[in-house]
Each structure stands twice: as structure tokens, then as C-alpha cells.
Motif scaffolding. Structure first.
Motif, PDB file in Angstrom:
ATOM      1  N   SER A   1       1.415  12.080  -9.635  1.00 49.80           N
ATOM      2  CA  SER A   1       0.666  13.345  -9.538  1.00 49.80           C
ATOM      3  C   SER A   1       1.594  14.540  -9.654  1.00 49.80           C
ATOM      4  O   SER A   1       1.262  15.555 -10.249  1.00 49.80           O
ATOM      5  CB  SER A   1      -0.119  13.415  -8.225  1.00 49.80           C
ATOM      6  OG  SER A   1       0.792  13.499  -7.156  1.00 49.80           O
ATOM      7  N   VAL A   2       2.796  14.392  -9.074  1.00 44.78           N
ATOM      8  CA  VAL A   2       3.766  15.495  -9.163  1.00 44.78           C
ATOM      9  C   VAL A   2       4.149  15.717 -10.617  1.00 44.78           C
ATOM     10  O   VAL A   2       4.200  16.846 -11.105  1.00 44.78           O
ATOM     11  CB  VAL A   2       5.003  15.208  -8.284  1.00 44.78           C
ATOM     12  CG1 VAL A   2       6.120  16.203  -8.592  1.00 44.78           C
ATOM     13  CG2 VAL A   2       4.622  15.284  -6.812  1.00 44.78           C
TER      14      VAL A   2
ATOM     15  N   VAL B   1       2.459  15.010 -13.240  1.00 46.07           N
ATOM     16  CA  VAL B   1       1.345  15.631 -13.959  1.00 46.07           C
ATOM     17  C   VAL B   1       1.277  17.117 -13.630  1.00 46.07           C
ATOM     18  O   VAL B   1       1.166  17.966 -14.500  1.00 46.07           O
ATOM     19  CB  VAL B   1       0.006  14.917 -13.600  1.00 46.07           C
ATOM     20  CG1 VAL B   1      -1.173  15.702 -14.157  1.00 46.07           C
ATOM     21  CG2 VAL B   1       0.008  13.503 -14.147  1.00 46.07           C
ATOM     22  N   ALA B   2       1.417  17.375 -12.320  1.00 43.97           N
ATOM     23  CA  ALA B   2       1.298  18.752 -11.873  1.00 43.97           C
ATOM     24  C   ALA B   2       2.333  19.651 -12.537  1.00 43.97           C
ATOM     25  O   ALA B   2       2.039  20.770 -12.928  1.00 43.97           O
ATOM     26  CB  ALA B   2       1.452  18.814 -10.357  1.00 43.97           C
TER      27      ALA B   2
ATOM     28  N   ILE C   1       0.839  -1.215   0.000  1.00 38.48           N
ATOM     29  CA  ILE C   1       0.000   0.000   0.000  1.00 38.48           C
ATOM     30  C   ILE C   1       0.870   1.259   0.000  1.00 38.48           C
ATOM     31  O   ILE C   1       0.632   2.202  -0.741  1.00 38.48           O
ATOM     32  CB  ILE C   1      -0.962  -0.007   1.211  1.00 38.48           C
ATOM     33  CG1 ILE C   1      -2.002  -1.103   1.004  1.00 38.48           C
ATOM     34  CG2 ILE C   1      -1.680   1.353   1.352  1.00 38.48           C
ATOM     35  CD1 ILE C   1      -2.822  -1.402   2.224  1.00 38.48           C
ATOM     36  N   ASP C   2       1.954   1.179   0.832  1.00 43.75           N
ATOM     37  CA  ASP C   2       2.876   2.306   0.860  1.00 43.75           C
ATOM     38  C   ASP C   2       3.440   2.603  -0.532  1.00 43.75           C
ATOM     39  O   ASP C   2       3.508   3.744  -0.967  1.00 43.75           O
ATOM     40  CB  ASP C   2       4.046   2.039   1.808  1.00 43.75           C
ATOM     41  CG  ASP C   2       3.643   2.376   3.233  1.00 43.75           C
ATOM     42  OD1 ASP C   2       2.474   2.834   3.381  1.00 43.75           O
ATOM     43  OD2 ASP C   2       4.464   2.193   4.138  1.00 43.75           O
TER      44      ASP C   2
ATOM     45  N   LEU D   1       1.621   6.764  -6.755  1.00 42.17           N
ATOM     46  CA  LEU D   1       0.546   7.728  -7.007  1.00 42.17           C
ATOM     47  C   LEU D   1       1.059   9.162  -6.845  1.00 42.17           C
ATOM     48  O   LEU D   1       0.799  10.049  -7.669  1.00 42.17           O
ATOM     49  CB  LEU D   1      -0.583   7.477  -6.002  1.00 42.17           C
ATOM     50  CG  LEU D   1      -1.963   7.991  -6.444  1.00 42.17           C
ATOM     51  CD1 LEU D   1      -2.473   7.223  -7.658  1.00 42.17           C
ATOM     52  CD2 LEU D   1      -2.941   7.873  -5.277  1.00 42.17           C
ATOM     53  N   PHE D   2       1.812   9.382  -5.800  1.00 39.31           N
ATOM     54  CA  PHE D   2       2.330  10.715  -5.501  1.00 39.31           C
ATOM     55  C   PHE D   2       3.271  11.195  -6.600  1.00 39.31           C
ATOM     56  O   PHE D   2       3.141  12.307  -7.131  1.00 39.31           O
ATOM     57  CB  PHE D   2       3.053  10.693  -4.151  1.00 39.31           C
ATOM     58  CG  PHE D   2       3.693  12.011  -3.824  1.00 39.31           C
ATOM     59  CD1 PHE D   2       2.881  13.129  -3.568  1.00 39.31           C
ATOM     60  CD2 PHE D   2       5.074  12.154  -3.779  1.00 39.31           C
ATOM     61  CE1 PHE D   2       3.449  14.333  -3.288  1.00 39.31           C
ATOM     62  CE2 PHE D   2       5.636  13.367  -3.494  1.00 39.31           C
ATOM     63  CZ  PHE D   2       4.823  14.458  -3.245  1.00 39.31           C
TER      64      PHE D   2
ATOM     65  N   ALA E   1      -1.200  18.628  -5.209  1.00 37.85           N
ATOM     66  CA  ALA E   1      -0.465  18.747  -6.467  1.00 37.85           C
ATOM     67  C   ALA E   1      -1.422  18.715  -7.644  1.00 37.85           C
ATOM     68  O   ALA E   1      -1.246  19.441  -8.621  1.00 37.85           O
ATOM     69  CB  ALA E   1       0.557  17.623  -6.583  1.00 37.85           C
ATOM     70  N   LEU E   2      -2.437  17.900  -7.527  1.00 32.16           N
ATOM     71  CA  LEU E   2      -3.375  17.772  -8.632  1.00 32.16           C
ATOM     72  C   LEU E   2      -4.249  19.018  -8.796  1.00 32.16           C
ATOM     73  O   LEU E   2      -4.583  19.405  -9.897  1.00 32.16           O
ATOM     74  CB  LEU E   2      -4.266  16.532  -8.426  1.00 32.16           C
ATOM     75  CG  LEU E   2      -3.572  15.224  -8.778  1.00 32.16           C
ATOM     76  CD1 LEU E   2      -4.405  14.044  -8.275  1.00 32.16           C
ATOM     77  CD2 LEU E   2      -3.339  15.112 -10.280  1.00 32.16           C
TER      78      LEU E   2
ATOM     79  N   PHE F   1       0.973   4.285  -2.755  1.00 34.18           N
ATOM     80  CA  PHE F   1       0.863   5.711  -2.480  1.00 34.18           C
ATOM     81  C   PHE F   1       2.022   6.490  -3.092  1.00 34.18           C
ATOM     82  O   PHE F   1       1.844   7.568  -3.654  1.00 34.18           O
ATOM     83  CB  PHE F   1       0.837   5.962  -0.959  1.00 34.18           C
ATOM     84  CG  PHE F   1      -0.566   5.985  -0.418  1.00 34.18           C
ATOM     85  CD1 PHE F   1      -1.402   7.069  -0.705  1.00 34.18           C
ATOM     86  CD2 PHE F   1      -1.044   4.956   0.356  1.00 34.18           C
ATOM     87  CE1 PHE F   1      -2.692   7.094  -0.207  1.00 34.18           C
ATOM     88  CE2 PHE F   1      -2.330   4.987   0.852  1.00 34.18           C
ATOM     89  CZ  PHE F   1      -3.168   6.048   0.579  1.00 34.18           C
ATOM     90  N   LEU F   2       3.193   5.873  -2.955  1.00 37.50           N
ATOM     91  CA  LEU F   2       4.391   6.544  -3.459  1.00 37.50           C
ATOM     92  C   LEU F   2       4.300   6.750  -4.967  1.00 37.50           C
ATOM     93  O   LEU F   2       4.586   7.849  -5.477  1.00 37.50           O
ATOM     94  CB  LEU F   2       5.619   5.681  -3.115  1.00 37.50           C
ATOM     95  CG  LEU F   2       6.921   6.454  -2.922  1.00 37.50           C
ATOM     96  CD1 LEU F   2       6.817   7.305  -1.661  1.00 37.50           C
ATOM     97  CD2 LEU F   2       8.097   5.499  -2.852  1.00 37.50           C
TER      98      LEU F   2
ATOM     99  N   ALA G   1      -0.533  14.664  -2.822  1.00 27.86           N
ATOM    100  CA  ALA G   1      -0.943  14.289  -4.168  1.00 27.86           C
ATOM    101  C   ALA G   1      -2.179  15.088  -4.576  1.00 27.86           C
ATOM    102  O   ALA G   1      -2.259  15.621  -5.684  1.00 27.86           O
ATOM    103  CB  ALA G   1      -1.235  12.790  -4.209  1.00 27.86           C
TER     104      ALA G   1
END
Lengths: 312, 491
Positions: A17-18, A20-21, A6-7, A13-14, B14-15, A10-11, B11
Motif C-alpha cells: 500500500s505504501v 502504491v501510495a 497473518i503478521d 499488505l502494508f 496510505a491508500l 499484514f506486513l 495501510a
């Protein structure tokens, strides 16, 4: 194991997202390079006759800006002050031109004036009233900006007022000269003991007994140097000679000379001699008439002041 | 687990942190908007055909009206109503148009500044010779203002001074007002107001909460004076400006206060003139008439170490105010009698309260000043002992001469005067220096009749006399009926 997965999730995913951002924000900016910048080039203020006169006599030939219209940012916010009367602006500035620029220009040439003159004059209508009860009639900021106070008091026949004003102008200009090329170190050793930061407490006679031209001259060697130049020019050689004679008389008078360690007249003459040499050697300027019929700076300034004050 | 949530949160941030569209609340840039606002103000200022009436507060002496006409090219023309108040440097300011420059600028807010000297700067000038203000302070006012709202209904712009925070308004001048200003009303509204007050009132009072309260009036300020709960004199003052109604020949301008004049819970907004009368206008719009009282409404404080310590009675100087009974039966009778003594005559009489240096007691000193035919003047002096009564009256119980030959010689002729305060009967009186010393004469006093008086203001009925008058009002009816009230100029 489950926790770890799970960790990791999350990593990932994070990180995603960064990524993408950081990329998604890119967009094309609408840069209109031809857009006019509002207020560029200063305010759009209508020019009047005074502005035109100042332009012709100060801005164009010398690049000196003369501000007579009120601007909070040029005035000292801690004092109650008022702007000048329009009718005194031209008389005041022509006085400055005649008794400061013209004499220097006649002897040292226009390039000299253009190169070293302060770039901004600010005129204030009232004096600056200080909490000590004194008034300030002029001040300078780093040889660049000169503020002349109480211009509303101007009257063409008030010689004292004009001399006070011209003293400030010459005083500040002399600072520019010595800041550009230093005067001889000897000057500081003529009356080294009298310089004090509390010169405002020095009385005029005390300054004279110590070999200074004014209490203000006691502030530092630099102030001493420029006070000498300004006062000799504005009040004249004769006035200076009298002052020196008076200092000598005090020195020779047993009733008045107690505590005097040296001859103040001699000190004043030594200072004068250094100034004469400095102006001549460094700037090619004769303080006094170099030959009969040839006018020195002092003569030119004196003639200008007398001519201003004799006008109706 | 903590980390997980943190990641998740980041996250999400950031989104959402990125909004791809370039989004602006305004269509124009800040610079463009500022320039537009200044343009709007400029068109408002230039738009008033008849110019503006600028009313400006000072920190020291009320508010001043100016007429300001904005012209193209940053020029203004100005007149001022400062001339009406005895400031010599302002001579001509109500009629001689002074032209100078102005500027609109944006410095965090839009500002209007009068950037070369004009009448408005004379108020702010730190030179006391210009405006009579404190050295370095002037009248504590402004010539550089933040521009506030423009009300289309009242055609008024609200301004705020940037240096001294003076309040100011600019109202569009009407054609009628402009005509009045051009014919000099900026001066006359003040002179007429001041003249009207001085011609109609010596001691104006207004009845508030059923009490008479003194009101002092000038054309830029007014003050109420009264005794507060702590038995102290309290002064409440406010400053304001005159409106232009007084431009009409038969009308006096009204004085509007910037902050109300207060008396306990009563707020007074203005001094109004209406059909020959002056009123105070209260917050609710109601009016209370200002009336002439003849003397102050504040109680008189007259005595040793009080506001006033003496009165002088010289009948010629207070004609019309002195009680006829006193004049005829005391002063003139004594004068006639002393005339019989070699042509001497009375000059004046003076009554003063003082402290006896030896006994430490308060006493009253009566001086009767007289002259001989050669014109030389002398004092005959009596010292009176008195007691203060619980009702505030005082009783003169005894009197003595000072030992001088003046009163010893003149008492038989002017006796009515010392007797007015305390009557003596003698079984024989000698003016001789050998047989009539004061001790010898006093030993022959057979009867002492003390008299009691109430001390109070006396009405000033003398034309042209501005001094305050005080009086001795006898409490015994018979004494009053015969000799009347003594009054004189308070000192």
C-alpha cells in the motif's frame, strides 16, 4: 505459526500500500508560466504631482524612497500618529535636499551621496508623544530608514523647527559615515567617564560641564560623535564656539565649577579636532572653510538653512 | 495483535491519503480573488455620484459626519461637521472642500485608508491643539478601516477602525443631502440644535418610570442624571450623531446614539425633534417628550459640605425669579428703612451654612451687605442656630450678632431680614457701643419666634440667567403668606 503468517500478510499488505501510495500521487501539474502574479511590483497607486516631484528629486538621482502616504507598517503601531498634509511634503523634502544633500554633494560629489545616503524617508504628520511626556521628532532604523515626525507643523519661517528636523537628518547620516569607516579610538578617551545609558536624566548644563555638546551625546561615543557633527552643521560654528566659551566660563567660575575634574572646553575642542581630521582624511570633506572664499560643509549647511528660513 | 491493527490502519490511510485530482474550491487564485474584491469595493466607492456620508465614532466626544467623494486616481474630497462644535481648528471644515488621497488595500481583510491628511485625521491627531483631545491620544478614533458588508437596500457600508476599533458607516449621499451639505448644513445642524436646546430648556427633564429624570443635551452626546438605589447620583451618558433633517429651515436634527442611553431597564435610542417638541425615542419606537422643569429633577443638596453651601439674593440679578412677597415685604422694606439711616442702601444678602469652629455645630451665617452714600460697602452679620427636623425641614431657633458695630447699628433698620429666619422682640434696643453691646441687647429679648423652612430648588425664571436657584420655603402658612419664599443663586 498461524499468527506469524497473518503478521507477514499484514506486513506485505502494508508495504504494498505504501508503494502504491507513493507512486500513485504523481500527476502532471498544470504550470502556466505566463500567469501574471497579482500585486507584483507593489500596489498600483496613481502618481500625483508630489510623487513626480519626489521621483525627480529623490528616487531618480539618489534612489531614496520618500513615503508620505500612510502605511501602518512603516509607522510605530504603539503610538497614535497621523499622516502628513500633502502641502508640506515638497517643502519639507526640498528643505532636506537643500540643507543636507546639496552641501555634501557640493563637497564630496554625487557618488558619495548616492552611495551612503539612507534609502528611505518616512514622513509622519504628528509628533510621536511618548509616555514620559516628551515628544520624538525624528528617528532612524540602522541608517537605512529615517522617520521625520510632526511635518504638519512645518512653516518655512520656523527656524527652530527646521533646525530640529535637520539635526535628525545630519545626525543619522553621520552615523552611516562612522559605521562605514570608524573614527579614531582617541575620541572615546576624551571624556570616557560621562557616557551613560540613562542620558535622558542628564541635564543640559551637566552635559556641558562634562564636555558634551548635548545630553544625547552622553549616550555613547558614537552618539557623541554624530551629535557633534549634526549640531555644528545645523546650529553653526558660531553657536558651537559660544557653547565652548560658556563651558570654559563655568569651569573658571568658583561658584559653579565644584566637582569638575577637567576643562570641558578643552574636551569639546579635542573632539572637534578629531572630527575635522576624520572628515577630511576619510571623506575629503572640509568641515569649515578651508581657505578664504572656499566654503566648507558647515558654511554650506548654514547658508541653506538661512535661505530656507528667509523665504516667504 | 496491536501491531497488526496499526499496520492495517496505516495501510488504509496510505491508500486514501492520496487524491490524485488537483482540486480547488475556487476557480481563481487567492491573489486574484483579493484583487477582485478590492475592485468591487472601488467601484462601489466611485459609484456614488453624490459621494458618501461617513459617520465616525470617537472615543471621547461622540460621532462626526463627513462628506466624502471618491474620485479616480485615489483622490478624495471631504467636508466635516466638526465645525459646529467650537473647535477653532475646524473652522471652515463644513464648507471648504479638502482634497487628499485614499487607498484600498488587502491586509488580511480589505481595508480603506485615508492615507494623507484631511478633516478625518484632525479628529485622530494626537496634538491637543488640533482637537482638544488628550496629548498623544487625540479624540481616540481612526482613519484606516476594515471594510465590512455593503447593503444594497440601505446603500450603506459598514466599517471598523483598525487602530482604535472605532465604529463607522458610510452611506450613499442623496442629491438632496448633497445640496444641503453644500449650503453649509454640516455646521448649521449643530448650531441650530445647540441654540434650540439653550433657548427652550434650562432644566430639561424626561419622565421615565413615572419619575422625572434630568437629561443633559448636546449635539453629539446626551446624559441622564438620577439618584440610584444606593442614593448616589448616577450619570448615564451616550454619544451619537446628528442626522441631516435639520438642514430644513424649520426642523431640528435628531441625535442618534451609537449605544442606547439607559435608565434601569429603559433603553433610549435617539433624541428626536417633531413639530416644535423634543422627545426621547425608546427602543420600541415610542416617544417621551422632553419638558422644561424650571429646576433640576435631582433633589437639591444644600447645606454644610453639600453640593451647594450658600445662596445670594441680589434682586436685580434674579429679576422675575424672586417671590414678590419677599421682595416687597422683606427686602425692599428693609432697603427703604436703611435708606432712612443716612441714605444707606442694601447691596445683597447672603445665606451660608458653615460649622462653628468652637462648638463644632453647624450654623447659618446671614450677611446683609449695604453701602453708604460714599459708596463704601459693609457687612452686617448674624449667626443662626438651627435644628434639622425628621421631615427634612430646618428650624432657626436662635440668633446672635457677631459683636460688630455694623449689625448693632443697622439691625433696627434691616430687622425684617434676620427676623425672616428667627423673629426677635426686644423691650428696648440700643445702638450705642456702651449700652448696646450684643450681650446687653440680647438680654432685652422678650420673645423668640423660630421659623421653619424647606430648602429646595427655586424656579429660574430670569431671562438669560443660567445659574441654579435655591430657595427657603416657609412651612408656616402665615409666614409664607406675608413674607413669601426667599430665593437666590446657589453657590
Amino acid at each position: 505459526m498461524k499468527n506469524l503468517r497473518i503478521d507477514k500478510l499484514f506486513l506485505i499488505l502494508f508495504a504494498l500500500s505504501v508503494a502504491v501510495a507513493t507512486t500513485s500521487c504523481y500527476q502532471e501539474e498544470d504550470l502556466n508560466m505566463n500567469k501574471e502574479i497579482i500585486g507584483l511590483g507593489g500596489e498600483d497607486i496613481a502618481q500625483n504631482e508630489i510623487d513626480q516631484w519626489l521621483y525627480t528629486n529623490f528616487v531618480q538621482p539618489y534612489n531614496i524612497e520618500v513615503k508620505y502616504k500612510w502605511d501602518q507598517f512603516d509607522a510605530d503601531l504603539t503610538y497614535t500618529l497621523v499622516p502628513p498634509r500633502e502641502d508640506v511634503v515638497i517643502p519639507i523634502m526640498s528643505c532636506i535636499k537643500q540643507a543636507w544633500i546639496d552641501p555634501y554633494e557640493a563637497i564630496a560629489g554625487s557618488t558619495f551621496v548616492k552611495k551612503y545616503c539612507p534609502k528611505k524617508y518616512v514622513l509622519v504628520g504628528s509628533p510621536r508623544y511618548n509616555s514620559s511626556g516628551t515628544i520624538t521628532t525624528g528617528e532612524a532604523e540602522g541608517g537605512r530608514k529615517i522617520t521625520i515626525y510632526r511635518v504638519n507643523w512645518y512653516e518655512s519661517n520656523d527656524k527652530e523647527l527646521i533646525q530640529t528636523m535637520m539635526k535628525t537628518v545630519h545626525h543619522e547620516f553621520a552615523h552611516t559615515l562612522h559605521q562605514t569607516i570608524r573614527y579614531s579610538e582617541e575620541y572615546m578617551n576624551i571624556t570616557p567617564g560621562g557616557y551613560t545609558s540613562s542620558w535622558t536624566n542628564v541635564e543640559a548644563e551637566e552635559a556641558q560641564k562634562l564636555g558634551y555638546i548635548s545630553p544625547y551625546a552622553c549616550a555613547s561615543p558614537d552618539e557623541d560623535f554624530v551629535e557633534m557633527i549634526a549640531r555644528i552643521l545645523v546650529y553653526g560654528k558660531e553657536n558651537f564656539d559660544n557653547y565652548v566659551d560658556e563651558a570654559l566660563a563655568i569651569y573658571n567660575d568658583p561658584a559653579r565649577n565644584s566637582g569638575m575634574a577637567y576643562d570641558p572646553a578643552d574636551a569639546l575642542r579635542q573632539k572637534e579636532a578629531i572630527i575635522i581630521t576624520y572628515l577630511k582624511d576619510v571623506w575629503g570633506i572640509d568641515l569649515y572653510d578651508p581657505a578664504p572664499g572656499v566654503k566648507g560643509l558647515e558654511t554650506l549647511v548654514q547658508e541653506a538653512i538661512n535661505s530656507i528660513c528667509s523665504q516667504e | 495483535m496491536k501491531n497488526k491493527f496499526l499496520f492495517a490502519l496505516m495501510a488504509v490511510f496510505a491508500l486514501v491519503a492520496c487524491t490524485p485530482e488537483n482540486y480547488s474550491v475556487f476557480e481563481e487564485s487567492p491573489d486574484e480573488r483579493v484583487a477582485k474584491v478590492l475592485k468591487e469595493y472601488e467601484s462601489i466607492l466611485l459609484g456614488s455620484e453624490n459621494g458618501w456620508i461617513l459617520t465616525l465614532e470617537t472615543g471621547t466626544s461622540g460621532a462626526y459626519n463627513h462628506w466624502v467623494k471618491f474620485l479616480p486616481n485615489n483622490r478624495i474630497q471631504m467636508l466635516s461637521d466638526a465645525e459646529g462644535t467650537s473647535l477653532s481648528r475646524f473652522q471652515g471644515s463644513s464648507s471648504v472642500i479638502y482634497e487628499s488621497s485614499y487607498r484600498l488595500k488587502s491586509v488580511t481583510t480589505p481595508i480603506l485608508m485615508f492615507d494623507t491628511y484631511n478633516y478625518i485625521h484632525m479628529l485622530a491627531d494626537p496634538n491637543p491643539a488640533i482637537n482638544g483631545g488628550d496629548s498623544g491620544e487625540g479624540l481616540v478614533t481612526d482613519f484606516e478601516f476594515s471594510l465590512g458588508k455593503y447593503s444594497k437596500e440601505t446603500k450603506t457600508l459598514t466599517l471598523k477602525g483598525r487602530y482604535n476599533k472605532s465604529r463607522a458607516t458610510m452611506r450613499e449621499c442623496t442629491a438632496e443631502e448633497l445640496t444641503a451639505i453644500q449650503s453649509g448644513c454640516f455646521k448649521t445642524i449643530h448650531t441650530n440644535f445647540i441654540d434650540y436646546i439653550s433657548e427652550n430648556y434650562k432644566y430639561p427633564v424626561v419622565k421615565l418610570n413615572d419619575k422625572k429624570v434630568d437629561i443633559e443635551l448636546s449635539s453629539r452626546t446626551a446624559a441622564l442624571k438620577f439618584i440610584n438605589e444606593n442614593d448616589e447620583i448616577e450619570t448615564s451618558s451616550s454619544s451619537g450623531y446628528l442626522d441631516l433633517t435639520g438642514a430644513k429651515s424649520d426642523v431640528i436634527s435628531s441625535l442618534f446614539f451609537l449605544d442606547p442611553l439607559t435608565y434601569y431597564d429603559i433603553n433610549i435610542d435617539a433624541i428626536r425633534y417633531d413639530s416644535g417638541k423634543m422627545f426621547v425615542q425608546l427602543e420600541d419606537g415610542s416617544k417621551v417628550e422632553i419638558v422644561e422643569n424650571g429646576f433640576p429633577a435631582l433633589p437639591l443638596r444644600f447645606g454644610y459640605k453639600q453640593d451647594y453651601t450658600s445662596i445670594r439674593t441680589q434682586p436685580d440679578n434674579i429679576e422675575g425669579s424672586l417671590d414678590e412677597r419677599f421682595l416687597t415685604n422683606v427686602y425692599n422694606a428693609a432697603n427703604k428703612s436703611i435708606n432712612g439711616n443716612g441714605g444707606r442702601s442694601l447691596v445683597y444678602m447672603n445665606v451660608a451654612f458653615q460649622k462653628n469652629a468652637t462648638s463644632g455645630l453647624e450654623e447659618m451665617k446671614l450677611v446683609v451687605r449695604y453701602k453708604n452714600t460714599a459708596g463704601s460697602q459693609y457687612n452686617a452679620t448674624w449667626i443662626f442656630q438651627f435644628t434639622k427636623n425628621p421631615d427634612g425641614t430646618i428650624t432657626f431657633t436662635d440668633r446672635d450678632q457677631t459683636g460688630s458695630s455694623n449689625e448693632r447699628g443697622q439691625e433696627p433698620y434691616v430687622k425684617l431680614i434676620p427676623d425672616y429666619f428667627c423673629t426677635f422682640e426686644y423691650d428696648g434696643y440700643s445702638t450705642s457701643s456702651k449700652t448696646g453691646t450684643w450681650d446687653q441687647n440680647k438680654a432685652r429679648v422678650t420673645k423668640v419666634t423660630p421659623h421653619t423652612f424647606k430648602l429646595d430648588w427655586a424656579e429660574n425664571k430670569t431671562p438669560g440667567l443660567s445659574s441654579s436657584l435655591g430657595g427657603f420655603y416657609p412651612t408656616e402658612e402665615a409666614h409664607l403668606a406675608e413674607f413669601g419664599v426667599l430665593c437666590g443663586i446657589l453657590n
